[in-house]
Enzyme design. Structure first.
Site, short mmCIF file in Angstrom:
data_model
loop_
_atom_site.label_atom_id
_atom_site.label_comp_id
_atom_site.label_asym_id
_atom_site.label_seq_id
_atom_site.Cartn_x
_atom_site.Cartn_y
_atom_site.Cartn_z
N LYS A 53 23.94 -6.03 -6.02
CA LYS A 53 25.28 -6.36 -6.56
C LYS A 53 26.38 -5.84 -5.64
O LYS A 53 27.54 -5.81 -6.00
CB LYS A 53 25.46 -5.74 -7.95
CG LYS A 53 24.48 -6.24 -8.98
CD LYS A 53 24.79 -5.57 -10.32
CE LYS A 53 23.76 -5.89 -11.38
NZ LYS A 53 23.91 -4.98 -12.54
N ARG B 115 12.01 3.85 1.68
CA ARG B 115 11.73 2.89 2.76
C ARG B 115 12.96 2.01 2.89
O ARG B 115 13.48 1.51 1.88
CB ARG B 115 10.51 2.03 2.42
CG ARG B 115 10.39 0.86 3.39
CD ARG B 115 9.08 0.15 3.29
NE ARG B 115 8.01 0.95 3.87
CZ ARG B 115 6.80 0.46 4.14
NH1 ARG B 115 6.53 -0.80 3.88
NH2 ARG B 115 5.86 1.22 4.66
N ARG C 222 0.81 -1.22 0.00
CA ARG C 222 0.00 0.00 0.00
C ARG C 222 0.84 1.27 0.00
O ARG C 222 0.51 2.22 -0.69
CB ARG C 222 -1.06 -0.03 1.11
CG ARG C 222 -0.58 0.04 2.51
CD ARG C 222 -1.41 -0.81 3.41
NE ARG C 222 -0.94 -2.18 3.29
CZ ARG C 222 -1.73 -3.25 3.31
NH1 ARG C 222 -3.01 -3.13 3.46
NH2 ARG C 222 -1.21 -4.45 3.21
N THR C 223 1.93 1.29 0.77
CA THR C 223 2.67 2.55 0.86
C THR C 223 3.30 2.90 -0.50
O THR C 223 3.22 4.03 -0.96
CB THR C 223 3.76 2.47 1.95
OG1 THR C 223 3.13 2.08 3.17
CG2 THR C 223 4.45 3.80 2.15
N HIS D 235 7.43 6.38 10.62
CA HIS D 235 6.66 6.24 9.39
C HIS D 235 5.67 7.40 9.37
O HIS D 235 4.48 7.23 9.61
CB HIS D 235 5.94 4.88 9.42
CG HIS D 235 5.33 4.45 8.13
ND1 HIS D 235 5.29 5.24 7.01
CD2 HIS D 235 4.70 3.29 7.80
CE1 HIS D 235 4.67 4.58 6.04
NE2 HIS D 235 4.32 3.40 6.50
C1 NCD Z 1 3.37 -0.58 8.22
C2 NCD Z 1 4.86 -0.51 7.95
O1 NCD Z 1 5.34 -0.98 6.93
O2 NCD Z 1 5.52 0.03 8.81
N1 NCD Z 1 2.58 -0.82 7.12
C3 NCD Z 1 2.32 0.15 6.22
O3 NCD Z 1 3.08 1.05 5.99
N2 NCD Z 1 1.12 0.10 5.65
C4 NCD Z 1 3.04 -1.45 9.33
C5 NCD Z 1 3.41 -2.90 9.24
O4 NCD Z 1 4.14 -3.34 8.37
O5 NCD Z 1 2.94 -3.61 10.12
#
Ligand code: NCD
Length: 308
Positions: free
Chosen positions: A82, A104, A54-55, A132
């Site tokens: 690599k 990320r 989703r992110t 986050h």
């Molecule tokens: C979260 C994350 O990746 O930190 N999910 C997200 O961003 N939708 C929470 C999780 O992974 O549990």
């Protein structure tokens, strides 16, 4: 605001300004033609060194709906596999004239580090167990739309706090907006040193879900992050569910219509029962659509120049 690395980067006024922009962006979602010209000519790179559904898609769609050129780089397909360092990968990508970098990474602090290497605006889309920020913004925005002002509202955050960057950003964002926050976890998943932090930041801690739920105005369930666990933090999945899961029986403890949030991905049957995930009061999918509006607002505030 040059980067968005932590909720701490934002003043309360900036949070409210982002929410106001997100409300405008939200309207775009219901249009037939979902396109605004605001970021035409800008380039955004999504660099995801961890799995994400989703992110990543949310940032990608957000950039595209604002007319930016959006490129995705993931660890598996990149030169980091690599042996290239994060710094070299990031500098290489930015040498192509990138305006925004959404990152990320499994290491806490990676986004801050990257922001020191590049001129592009950096957005932290999750760094290890640290922060986050866009998730916290979308959670607070979703709750504000449901509850009105969060001032004095009681939000219970329940689950694997030790490994959760969502909890760390949410505590800051929610308390800043005036909410009363109680965080709940089994002792093994309660971060060490939380006593001093909670006293300084003004939130409460508890080991007792059943005592907290009846007083909550909103419930936020967190995923049990097994991929971050190197040992046994609870005896069995069944034991975790009995002690800390939002089960059908626990739903009955909630006041009527209390919104149930989960950032996803959900472990159905572990931290959240299907009855709770699919309940009328569940706002899980609303969080996803709010997330898109929030990420459009963040990209807009960071990247739209005076001429936008
Ligand atoms: C979260 C994350 O990746 O930190 N999910 C997200 O961003 N939708 C929470 C999780 O992974 O549990």
């Amino acid at each position: 605001m040059k980067h968005l690395l932590s909720i701490d980067d934002l003043s309360t006024d900036e949070i409210e300004a982002l929410f106001a922009t997100a409300a405008d962006m939200h309207d775009v979602q219901s249009r037939e033609v979902k396109k605004l010209p605001a970021l035409r000519g800008r380039t955004v790179v999504n660099m995801f060194f961890e799995d994400s559904t989703r992110t990543r898609s949310s940032f990608e769609i957000a950039g595209k709906w604002l007319s930016a050129d959006v490129i995705n780089v993931s660890a598996k397909g990149s030169s980091t596999s690599k042996g290239e360092s994060l710094r070299d990968t990031v500098l290489t990508v930015c040498a192509m004239g990138v305006d925004g970098l959404v990152i990320r990474h499994p290491a806490s602090g990676a986004a801050v580090q990257v922001s020191e290497w590049v001129d592009a605006a950096v957005v932290n889309a999750g760094d290890g167990t640290h922060e986050h920020p866009t998730q916290a913004l979308l959670d607070a925005y979703t709750l504000q739309r449901r509850l009105g002002s969060l001032e004095g509202r009681h939000v219970a955050i329940i689950g694997d706090l030790t490994h959760s960057r969502v909890f760390r950003s949410n505590v800051q964002c929610l308390t800043r907006l005036g909410a009363r926050v109680t965080v709940v976890a089994p002792p093994t998943l309660m971060p060490s040193g939380i006593g001093a932090w909670s006293a300084a930041a003004g939130f409460e801690t508890s080991y007792d879900v059943d005592a907290v739920l009846p007083d909550a105005d909103a419930v936020m369930m967190l995923r049990v992050q097994r991929e971050r666990m190197s040992g046994a933090y609870f005896p069995s999945a069944r034991e975790y569910t009995v002690g800390y899961g939002l089960t059908r029986n626990r739903l009955a403890l909630l006041k009527p219509d209390v919104p149930i949030c989960h950032p996803g991905p959900m472990n159905r049957g572990l931290e959240i029962a299907a009855d709770a995930a699919d309940a009328a009061q569940s706002v899980v999918l609303e969080q996803v659509s709010s997330g898109l509006a929030i990420r459009m607002a963040v990209l807009y505030h960071l990247l739209a120049g005076e001429d936008a």
